[in-house]
Motif scaffolding. Structure first.
Motif, PDB file in Angstrom:
ATOM      1  N   ASP A  29     -17.703 -17.375 -14.654  1.00 54.01           N
ATOM      2  CA  ASP A  29     -18.621 -18.302 -15.296  1.00 54.01           C
ATOM      3  C   ASP A  29     -18.132 -18.525 -16.733  1.00 54.01           C
ATOM      4  OD1 ASP A  29     -20.867 -19.927 -15.572  1.00 54.01           O
ATOM      5  OD2 ASP A  29     -22.116 -18.290 -16.299  1.00 54.01           O
ATOM      6  N   SER A  51     -14.592 -18.871  -7.678  1.00 50.00           N
ATOM      7  CA  SER A  51     -14.858 -17.715  -6.805  1.00 50.00           C
ATOM      8  C   SER A  51     -13.705 -17.569  -5.815  1.00 50.00           C
ATOM      9  CB  SER A  51     -16.181 -17.908  -6.061  1.00 50.00           C
ATOM     10  OG  SER A  51     -16.434 -16.811  -5.197  1.00 50.00           O
ATOM     11  N   TYR A  86     -17.414 -12.422 -15.788  1.00 49.81           N
ATOM     12  CA  TYR A  86     -17.067 -12.265 -14.378  1.00 49.81           C
ATOM     13  C   TYR A  86     -17.878 -11.126 -13.764  1.00 49.81           C
ATOM     14  CZ  TYR A  86     -14.150  -8.318 -15.929  1.00 49.81           C
ATOM     15  OH  TYR A  86     -13.712  -7.134 -16.469  1.00 49.81           O
ATOM     16  N   GLU A 145     -16.564 -13.634  -8.997  1.00 50.99           N
ATOM     17  CA  GLU A 145     -17.249 -14.825  -9.469  1.00 50.99           C
ATOM     18  C   GLU A 145     -17.008 -14.948 -10.977  1.00 50.99           C
ATOM     19  OE1 GLU A 145     -21.374 -14.585  -8.490  1.00 50.99           O
ATOM     20  OE2 GLU A 145     -21.074 -15.217  -6.414  1.00 50.99           O
ATOM     21  N   TRP A 195     -23.197  -9.279 -15.074  1.00 56.08           N
ATOM     22  CA  TRP A 195     -21.951  -9.911 -15.476  1.00 56.08           C
ATOM     23  C   TRP A 195     -21.227  -9.038 -16.500  1.00 56.08           C
ATOM     24  CZ3 TRP A 195     -20.126 -14.355 -13.274  1.00 56.08           C
ATOM     25  CH2 TRP A 195     -21.030 -15.140 -12.554  1.00 56.08           C
ATOM     26  N   TYR A 206     -15.755 -10.352  -3.480  1.00 55.95           N
ATOM     27  CA  TYR A 206     -15.376 -11.609  -4.112  1.00 55.95           C
ATOM     28  C   TYR A 206     -15.520 -11.483  -5.623  1.00 55.95           C
ATOM     29  CZ  TYR A 206     -15.148 -14.615   0.054  1.00 55.95           C
ATOM     30  OH  TYR A 206     -14.788 -15.206   1.244  1.00 55.95           O
TER      31      TYR A 206
END
Length: 364
Positions: free
Chosen positions: A276, A360, A262, A274, A234, A272
Motif C-alpha cells: 500500500d 499483491s 506491506y 500486500e 501493516w 501473499y
C-alpha cells in the motif's frame, strides 16, 4: 515379536530392555518423515519441546572459549542399528560443558557437530551409554566448503559449530541451532519451517516458529496452513535515498497515496504479500532499492515478482494529450529482498511519483 504390556499373570521376573523401548515408541507415535514410512515402528526422534525450546540448547560459555554448554532436557532417539528396536529416552539434568578441539591453521575451516548419541551393546559395539559429544569435522579450504562430519547411527543433532582457522573461542555467532523436536501424535509441534516433518500425523498441528503460522497434517501425508485472522498489522519500512514516502493530505509526496507499507496475509493456505502507499522520487534516482534496506526473509518471494504500478502523468514525445494520462512503470520485488524501481534516467519516462497501492503477489 515383542509382547508389549502383557497381562500381569504373564509377567516374568525380567524382560528385555527392548520391550520398554517399544512401549516408549508406541506412546510417542508417528514417524513424521517419508523416509521412515517403511519402518512404521519408528518415531520422529528429537528433543522434547518446551517454552522457548531451551531443552538441550547449545550455547557459548559466558566468557567464550573452546567449549560449548548444553542445557538440561530430554531427547528421544531411535535405535537405527537394527529394525524394530524401539526408542531411548535420554535425560540430561543440568548444564554440560563440552570441549571443542583446537582450530586448524591458516586456510583450514571445519564444521563440528554437537550431538546426543546412544550406544547400545545389545545391537552394535561394546558400549552401553548415551552421550553429549562434539564430533569434529574434516578441514576444508573455505567456510562454505566445510561439511558436517559423519555421525553415529543413533544420534540426534543439536547444533553445528563453525570453526575458522586459528580460532580461539566459540561465540554465539559460531553456533547454529539445528535441533528437531519430537512430540506425541496429535500434539502441537513448535519447529522451524526448514525442519518440519514432511508427513505429520493427520490432524497434527505444527507451529512454524520462523514464519509465525500454524500448519497441519492431512490424511494423504501432505500439509496445509491454518488460515489465521486476517486482521494483520501493516509494516511501514523506511525508504531509500532519493525517495520520500507518501502522505495523505493535499500536496503530500506520493500523490497522496499514503506511506509505503506491506504485510503478509494467507489466502487458501498460500502466503501473499500486500502493498500500500506511494512515494515521490528525486529525478535521476533510478533502479535503486526503493526501501532503505532489504525485506526480512519471511517476506521475500521465491521468484522475482515484476509488476506495473501507476506513476505521474508526463508528456510523451509525438503523442498528443499524453500529459493528461497517468502512466505506469515497472517495479521488481526480487529474491534478494530489494524493491527496485525500473525506469530510464531521464526524458519521456521520467518518474516523479509512483504508487504501490493494491500490489499483491504470492510468496510461495
Amino acid at each position: 515379536m515383542a509382547l508389549i504390556n502383557p497381562p500381569a499373570w504373564m509377567q516374568a521376573g525380567s524382560y528385555p530392555a527392548r520391550t520398554d523401548r517399544l512401549v516408549i515408541a508406541s506412546l510417542l507415535g508417528y514417524p513424521g518423515f517419508l523416509v521412515d514410512e517403511a519402518t512404521p515402528m519408528r518415531i520422529r526422534q528429537g528433543v522434547k519441546p518446551s517454552y522457548l525450546n531451551q531443552q538441550l540448547k547449545v550455547r557459548a560459555a559466558p566468557t567464550p572459549n573452546m567449549t560449548v554448554i548444553v542445557s538440561g532436557g530430554y531427547a528421544f532417539i531411535d535405535n537405527h542399528d537394527a529394525g524394530g528396536q524401539g526408542t531411548y529416552v535420554c535425560a540430561n539434568d543440568g548444564d554440560v560443558i563440552l570441549n571443542v578441539q583446537p582450530a586448524g591453521g591458516a586456510g583450514q575451516f571445519r564444521k563440528d557437530c554437537v550431538i546426543a548419541s546412544v550406544y547400545d551393546a545389545e545391537t552394535a559395539g561394546s558400549a552401553s551409554e548415551w552421550r553429549l559429544e562434539v564430533i569434529q569435522g574434516t578441514y576444508a579450504a573455505s567456510a562454505g566448503a566445510a561439511v558436517r562430519p559423519s555421525l553415529p547411527p543413533n544420534a540426534q543433532i543439536l547444533a553445528d559449530l563453525a570453526i575458522a582457522p586459528s580460532q580461539t573461542s566459540v561465540a554465539a555467532a559460531n553456533i547454529t541451532d539445528i535441533r528437531q523436536f519430537s512430540v506425541a501424535a496429535g500434539g502441537i509441534l513448535p519447529v522451524p519451517s526448514a525442519s518440519a516433518p514432511n508427513r505429520p500425523h493427520p490432524g497434527q498441528a505444527m507451529y512454524l516458529t520462523d514464519l509465525d503460522v500454524f500448519r497441519y497434517g492431512r490424511l494423504d501425508g501432505s500439509t496445509n496452513t491454518i488460515t489465521p485472522d486476517q486482521n494483520i498489522p501493516w509494516i511501514t519500512p523506511s525508504v531509500g535515498t532519493g525517495y520520500t514516502t507518501g502522505g495523505t493530505t493535499a500536496g503530500s509526496p506520493g500523490n497522496r497515496n499514503g506511506p509505503i507499507r506491506y504485510r503478509k496475509v494467507f489466502r487458501d493456505g498460500t502466503p501473499y504479500m500486500e502493498w500500500d502507499g506511494g512515494a515521490t522520487r528525486v529525478a535521476g534516482a533510478q533502479t535503486a532499492n526503493i526501501l532503505a534496506g532489504t525485506l526480512p526473509g519471511p517476506y521475500i518471494p521465491y521468484a522475482v515478482r515484476s509488476v506495473s504500478v501507476a506513476r505521474n502523468a508526463t508528456a510523451i514525445t509525438s503523442v498528443a494529450n499524453s500529459n493528461s494520462v497517468v502512466h505506469t512503470v515497472k517495479v521488481d520485488f526480487d529474491t534478494a529482498g530489494a524493491v527496485t524501481l525500473i525506469a530510464a534516467t531521464a526524458g519521456d519516462v521520467e518518474t516523479t511519483w509512483f504508487s504501490l497501492a493494491g500490489v499483491s503477489y504470492p510468496l510461495a
